[in-house]
Every structure is written in C-alpha cells, then in structure tokens.
Design a protein around this motif. Structure first.
Motif, PDB file in Angstrom:
ATOM      1  N   VAL A  28       1.017  -1.527  -0.116  1.00 46.57           N
ATOM      2  CA  VAL A  28      -0.057  -0.071  -0.226  1.00 46.57           C
ATOM      3  C   VAL A  28       1.119   1.167  -0.204  1.00 46.57           C
ATOM      4  O   VAL A  28       0.534   2.220  -0.846  1.00 46.57           O
ATOM      5  CB  VAL A  28      -0.751  -0.321   1.123  1.00 46.57           C
ATOM      6  CG1 VAL A  28      -2.094   1.113   0.903  1.00 46.57           C
ATOM      7  CG2 VAL A  28      -2.005  -1.373   1.485  1.00 46.57           C
ATOM      8  N   LEU A  29       2.044   0.985   0.917  1.00 51.71           N
ATOM      9  CA  LEU A  29       2.418   1.855   0.315  1.00 51.71           C
ATOM     10  C   LEU A  29       3.933   2.849  -0.631  1.00 51.71           C
ATOM     11  O   LEU A  29       4.246   4.221  -1.371  1.00 51.71           O
ATOM     12  CB  LEU A  29       3.766   2.466   2.185  1.00 51.71           C
ATOM     13  CG  LEU A  29       3.391   2.050   3.439  1.00 51.71           C
ATOM     14  CD1 LEU A  29       4.437   1.918   4.576  1.00 51.71           C
ATOM     15  CD2 LEU A  29       2.537   3.784   3.576  1.00 51.71           C
ATOM     16  N   ASP A  30       3.714   1.478  -1.018  1.00 48.23           N
ATOM     17  CA  ASP A  30       4.443   1.923  -2.677  1.00 48.23           C
ATOM     18  C   ASP A  30       2.953   2.532  -3.879  1.00 48.23           C
ATOM     19  O   ASP A  30       3.970   2.648  -4.310  1.00 48.23           O
ATOM     20  CB  ASP A  30       5.205   0.366  -2.951  1.00 48.23           C
ATOM     21  CG  ASP A  30       5.928   0.020  -2.342  1.00 48.23           C
ATOM     22  OD1 ASP A  30       6.850   1.052  -2.045  1.00 48.23           O
ATOM     23  OD2 ASP A  30       6.498  -1.267  -2.458  1.00 48.23           O
ATOM     24  N   ALA A  31       2.707   2.059  -3.156  1.00 49.89           N
ATOM     25  CA  ALA A  31       0.581   2.217  -4.256  1.00 49.89           C
ATOM     26  C   ALA A  31       0.743   3.580  -4.322  1.00 49.89           C
ATOM     27  O   ALA A  31       1.120   5.023  -4.791  1.00 49.89           O
ATOM     28  CB  ALA A  31      -0.348   1.511  -4.078  1.00 49.89           C
ATOM     29  N   PHE A  32       0.817   4.400  -3.231  1.00 48.53           N
ATOM     30  CA  PHE A  32       0.525   5.773  -2.279  1.00 48.53           C
ATOM     31  C   PHE A  32       2.098   6.620  -2.631  1.00 48.53           C
ATOM     32  O   PHE A  32       2.183   7.473  -3.747  1.00 48.53           O
ATOM     33  CB  PHE A  32       0.776   5.992  -1.203  1.00 48.53           C
ATOM     34  CG  PHE A  32      -0.819   5.193  -0.351  1.00 48.53           C
ATOM     35  CD1 PHE A  32      -1.854   6.443  -1.108  1.00 48.53           C
ATOM     36  CD2 PHE A  32      -1.050   5.344   0.598  1.00 48.53           C
ATOM     37  CE1 PHE A  32      -2.710   5.750  -0.804  1.00 48.53           C
ATOM     38  CE2 PHE A  32      -2.129   4.444   1.919  1.00 48.53           C
ATOM     39  CZ  PHE A  32      -3.269   5.076   0.990  1.00 48.53           C
ATOM     40  N   LEU A  33       3.119   6.096  -3.072  1.00 49.73           N
ATOM     41  CA  LEU A  33       4.357   6.529  -3.786  1.00 49.73           C
ATOM     42  C   LEU A  33       4.500   6.588  -4.785  1.00 49.73           C
ATOM     43  O   LEU A  33       4.603   7.796  -5.439  1.00 49.73           O
ATOM     44  CB  LEU A  33       5.398   5.216  -2.340  1.00 49.73           C
ATOM     45  CG  LEU A  33       7.118   5.979  -3.173  1.00 49.73           C
ATOM     46  CD1 LEU A  33       6.736   7.694  -2.105  1.00 49.73           C
ATOM     47  CD2 LEU A  33       7.705   5.368  -2.374  1.00 49.73           C
ATOM     48  N   ASN A  34       4.405   5.668  -5.816  1.00 48.15           N
ATOM     49  CA  ASN A  34       3.521   5.648  -7.020  1.00 48.15           C
ATOM     50  C   ASN A  34       2.721   6.953  -7.548  1.00 48.15           C
ATOM     51  O   ASN A  34       3.081   7.438  -7.996  1.00 48.15           O
ATOM     52  CB  ASN A  34       3.229   4.250  -7.500  1.00 48.15           C
ATOM     53  CG  ASN A  34       4.836   3.532  -7.204  1.00 48.15           C
ATOM     54  OD1 ASN A  34       5.831   4.062  -7.252  1.00 48.15           O
ATOM     55  ND2 ASN A  34       5.204   2.398  -7.201  1.00 48.15           N
ATOM     56  N   ALA A  35       1.719   6.597  -6.816  1.00 46.01           N
ATOM     57  CA  ALA A  35       0.627   7.923  -6.874  1.00 46.01           C
ATOM     58  C   ALA A  35       0.922   9.120  -6.866  1.00 46.01           C
ATOM     59  O   ALA A  35       0.828   9.519  -7.756  1.00 46.01           O
ATOM     60  CB  ALA A  35      -0.621   7.388  -6.259  1.00 46.01           C
ATOM     61  N   ALA A  36       1.504   9.721  -6.030  1.00 44.61           N
ATOM     62  CA  ALA A  36       1.976  10.677  -5.863  1.00 44.61           C
ATOM     63  C   ALA A  36       3.045  11.116  -6.782  1.00 44.61           C
ATOM     64  O   ALA A  36       2.694  12.281  -6.827  1.00 44.61           O
ATOM     65  CB  ALA A  36       2.889  10.707  -4.179  1.00 44.61           C
ATOM     66  N   GLY A  37       4.555  10.559  -6.781  1.00 41.52           N
ATOM     67  CA  GLY A  37       4.664  10.446  -8.014  1.00 41.52           C
ATOM     68  C   GLY A  37       4.453  10.853  -8.813  1.00 41.52           C
ATOM     69  O   GLY A  37       4.919  11.894  -9.980  1.00 41.52           O
ATOM     70  N   ALA A  38       3.392   9.802  -9.230  1.00 45.86           N
ATOM     71  CA  ALA A  38       2.587   9.891 -11.165  1.00 45.86           C
ATOM     72  C   ALA A  38       1.942  11.696 -11.381  1.00 45.86           C
ATOM     73  O   ALA A  38       1.501  11.545 -11.625  1.00 45.86           O
ATOM     74  CB  ALA A  38       2.075   9.147 -11.408  1.00 45.86           C
ATOM     75  N   GLY A  39       1.222  11.909 -10.408  1.00 50.14           N
ATOM     76  CA  GLY A  39       0.634  13.170  -9.470  1.00 50.14           C
ATOM     77  C   GLY A  39      -0.739  13.249  -9.503  1.00 50.14           C
ATOM     78  O   GLY A  39      -1.441  13.657  -9.648  1.00 50.14           O
ATOM     79  N   GLU A  40      -0.915  11.446  -9.741  1.00 48.30           N
ATOM     80  CA  GLU A  40      -2.544  11.179  -9.105  1.00 48.30           C
ATOM     81  C   GLU A  40      -2.702  11.534  -7.890  1.00 48.30           C
ATOM     82  O   GLU A  40      -4.986  11.519  -7.730  1.00 48.30           O
ATOM     83  CB  GLU A  40      -2.395   9.810  -9.392  1.00 48.30           C
ATOM     84  CG  GLU A  40      -2.580   9.234 -10.531  1.00 48.30           C
ATOM     85  CD  GLU A  40      -2.195   7.900 -10.371  1.00 48.30           C
ATOM     86  OE1 GLU A  40      -3.124   6.841  -9.693  1.00 48.30           O
ATOM     87  OE2 GLU A  40      -1.279   7.078 -10.975  1.00 48.30           O
ATOM     88  N   LEU A  41      -2.290  12.256  -6.578  1.00 42.61           N
ATOM     89  CA  LEU A  41      -2.881  12.430  -5.132  1.00 42.61           C
ATOM     90  C   LEU A  41      -3.156  13.962  -5.344  1.00 42.61           C
ATOM     91  O   LEU A  41      -2.956  14.769  -3.983  1.00 42.61           O
ATOM     92  CB  LEU A  41      -1.689  11.792  -4.092  1.00 42.61           C
ATOM     93  CG  LEU A  41      -1.658  10.451  -3.903  1.00 42.61           C
ATOM     94  CD1 LEU A  41      -1.777   9.944  -2.698  1.00 42.61           C
ATOM     95  CD2 LEU A  41      -3.417  10.338  -3.825  1.00 42.61           C
ATOM     96  N   ASP A  42      -2.136  14.565  -7.014  1.00 40.47           N
ATOM     97  CA  ASP A  42      -2.098  16.287  -6.617  1.00 40.47           C
ATOM     98  C   ASP A  42      -3.174  17.034  -5.734  1.00 40.47           C
ATOM     99  O   ASP A  42      -3.618  17.581  -5.298  1.00 40.47           O
ATOM    100  CB  ASP A  42      -1.565  17.059  -8.231  1.00 40.47           C
ATOM    101  CG  ASP A  42      -0.530  16.558  -7.986  1.00 40.47           C
ATOM    102  OD1 ASP A  42       0.364  16.393  -7.316  1.00 40.47           O
ATOM    103  OD2 ASP A  42       0.319  16.215  -9.658  1.00 40.47           O
ATOM    104  N   ALA A  43      -4.793  16.377  -6.059  1.00 37.46           N
ATOM    105  CA  ALA A  43      -5.971  17.055  -5.689  1.00 37.46           C
ATOM    106  C   ALA A  43      -6.230  16.973  -4.821  1.00 37.46           C
ATOM    107  O   ALA A  43      -7.030  17.893  -4.352  1.00 37.46           O
ATOM    108  CB  ALA A  43      -6.908  16.524  -7.237  1.00 37.46           C
ATOM    109  N   ALA A  44      -5.853  15.709  -4.378  1.00 39.73           N
ATOM    110  CA  ALA A  44      -6.400  15.581  -2.676  1.00 39.73           C
ATOM    111  C   ALA A  44      -4.839  15.750  -1.385  1.00 39.73           C
ATOM    112  O   ALA A  44      -6.084  16.366  -0.674  1.00 39.73           O
ATOM    113  CB  ALA A  44      -6.311  13.569  -2.754  1.00 39.73           C
TER     114      ALA A  44
END
Length: 152
Positions: free
Chosen positions: A114-130
């Motif tokens: 889960v931490l790796d998924a969050f890390l990859n999503a944050a790096g790709a910009g998927e969490l920018d809106a949140a």
C-alpha cells in the motif's frame, strides 16, 4: 581606479518561486519514503528514530545545539483483525480515493504494498487534487460571527 569600478552591476529580482503543487508532491513523497523505513523497523519490532537538532540552554546558561532522537509515528495501525494504512499530508489524513481515508490489509507485511502504491501515485501526480484539498487552510470563523456579519 577603484576596485568596484571593475565590476558590472545590474538590478535583478531573484525568482525562487516554485510550483506549489510540485512542492506539495515532493513533501508527500518524502513522507512516504520515511514511512517505508518506519515499516521496515516495525517488521523488526523496533521504533524508527531520526536525529533532530535543537537548541537548549546548558548549565552555564549558554545556548548550545544538541542532537536528539525523535520517533517517527507510523501512518499504519492494527485494528479489526488487520492493518489500516493512511496517507497523510502533515497532520491531516488524505482521502486518496476521494471518500475513504484508509486502506485495509490483512497483515503487517502487506502494508508495504500500500505504501508503494501511494508512493507511485504521488510521484505520478494522481494525489495532487487530494493534497491541494487537504492543504487549503480553513477560515477560522467563530460560530456567531457569520450571523453578526450578515446582520451588519
């Protein structure tokens, strides 16, 4: 001829502006990388500690810089027969999917996925809106102040 006459002088405004979205993303990625270290320590049943410098006054009254160890708090916890993993920006919990604030896994070993998924999503910009939604400061209006302003 003076020493300053040899130099070329210009007026310049230094631009140190950085895109706030990228700065927030980098802060979240750094936090997630630290949580990977916290998870590795938790698997060994240890606390992850980082060195921190702080100023203190010694016996003589002088202010000296002292190295102190600080325990990093994990973003995951055991509850309901499994482990919940939250993604945080500072002290605030991010609703990564828009509604829910945690991911449930069965064991501590699965937390790293889960931490790796969050890390990859944050790096790709998927969490920018949140991140932007959580990072916005809420105005502190006292309960009766809105009515008073409307009546004035």
């Amino acid at each position: 001829m003076t020493h300053l006459a040899k130099l070329t002088f210009k007026t310049v405004d230094r631009s140190t502006k950085r895109d706030p979205i990228i700065a927030r993303r980098d802060k979240l990625v750094a936090g997630l990388k630290e949580q990977v270290l916290v998870h590795a320590a938790a698997l060994k049943k240890e606390d992850h500690r980082v060195e921190r410098h702080k100023w203190m006054t010694n016996d003589i009254g002088e202010r000296v810089m002292v190295k102190a160890m600080r325990t990093v708090r994990p973003w995951f916890f055991a509850q309901d027969g499994g482990w919940y993993v939250q993604c945080r920006y500072g002290a605030r919990v991010i609703a990564a999917d828009g509604n829910n604030n945690a991911v449930f896994v069965k064991s501590l070993a699965e937390v790293i996925t889960v931490l790796d998924a969050f890390l990859n999503a944050a790096g790709a910009g998927e969490l920018d809106a949140a991140i932007t939604k959580v990072a916005e400061r809420q105005s502190r209006i006292k309960p009766g102040a809105a009515k008073a302003a409307a009546n004035a």
